[in-house]
Write an enzyme that holds these catalytic residues in place. Sequence first.
Site, PDB file in Angstrom:
ATOM      1  N   ASP A 195      33.799  41.066   7.071  1.00 33.14           N
ATOM      2  CA  ASP A 195      34.736  40.090   7.269  1.00 33.14           C
ATOM      3  C   ASP A 195      35.986  40.351   8.439  1.00 33.14           C
ATOM      4  OD1 ASP A 195      36.161  37.550   6.612  1.00 33.14           O
ATOM      5  OD2 ASP A 195      36.839  38.149   4.652  1.00 33.14           O
TER       6      ASP A 195
ATOM      7  N   LYS B 244      43.134  32.860  13.431  1.00 35.10           N
ATOM      8  CA  LYS B 244      44.254  33.630  13.823  1.00 35.10           C
ATOM      9  C   LYS B 244      44.342  33.711  15.356  1.00 35.10           C
ATOM     10  CE  LYS B 244      45.181  34.678   9.644  1.00 35.10           C
ATOM     11  NZ  LYS B 244      44.557  34.079   8.693  1.00 35.10           N
TER      12      LYS B 244
END
Length: 397
Positions: free
Chosen positions: A208, A243
């Site tokens: 991830d 992000k």
Amino acid sequence: MLEKLIPAKADPILGLGKLFAADARENKIDLGVGVYKDADGKTPIMTAVKKAEVRLHAEQTSKSYKALAGDEVFRDEMRKLVLGDAVAADRVATLQAPGGTGALHQLFEAMKLLNPDATIWVSNPSWPSHVAMAKHLGFKTENYDYFDPATSGVDFNGLMVSLQGMQAGDMLVLHGCCHNPTGANLTANQWQSITDLVLEKNVMPLVDIAYQGFGDGLQEDAIYMRTMASRMPEMMVAASCSKNFGLYRDRVGCAMVIAKDADSATVTQGNLATLNRMNYSFAPDHGAALVAIILSDSELRAEWEAELEEMRLAMLTVREDLAEALRQQCNSDHFDFIKDHRGMFSRLGLSPEQVEMLRVDHGMYVVGDSRINVPGLSGGRVAPFAKAVSMVANISK
């Protein structure tokens, strides 16, 4: 029938945000929710994203559906961004998803097709969504040791001992760079050892990765994962653009499955598209279209990479400043680990009682396990926070 429902547990991070909003103190600081913040305390829209939106508005002629698996340009560019040339392109099946969380969900769904009896191994600590999602989909879960509070680093011996319990056909969830909420990352040698064990145990690794570019650099942050990918016959990756592109609310993610060969990848690709159909049909396109524009245009990509690097360096500066401020306030090197961590997060090692004192007495909002969102301290917030920490931690000159 609704009387069968019980009250849902409140999300502790979102609950902290509500308390912060209700706090009337002007000097309060929010270090809870994991979003990048600039010196003004705002989460900016990246300039490359704004320019891509202008181009998309001018060039887009339809809002009709894309393919079930998502936009091909987006998926291919994300594959190259995350995996580089570590794996042949025809071995990788890709899927556009609503955020990194959506990508993770679809990969768990794919694992149900492969082995519904698998145990999902998740680090301790991890993000609550990992275990909650796995259990919701019917998987058994096990934790493996990850963080050593005594050193504020990775407990690698404990990690390797924990993972000896993995069985063939299980899934191992690993954090990419900067993704573990503690701020402590695995080293090159540790990634290598984990890869050796995964191959020995015949386990499916799922990496991830949500913060590529926030640690040591855009390419540097992916190199260890790419080395693992180059050795694995099969592997899964969940990537997020929240992000590093600042596309939090647009929910942009990409799921990738590495197959042993091109034929297997083709079959996998069809199954991934079917999973999209059964869950939400078509992933939202706007944010993914922006990513595709940026990554496929040399000028926009260069601008995006430069801005991403500025964000990375700003976080490193905050880390260095905070470590030094705490050293001065506490007359101790106890918190020096902060400058060695990478990404948006670090766990300070404070007790829940001390975290509560930070909030009540000083207006410093920190998650209960003492995890802080590092960029929330930019713009002159380091000094007051360091002073508050020194007071509640009972470490003084």
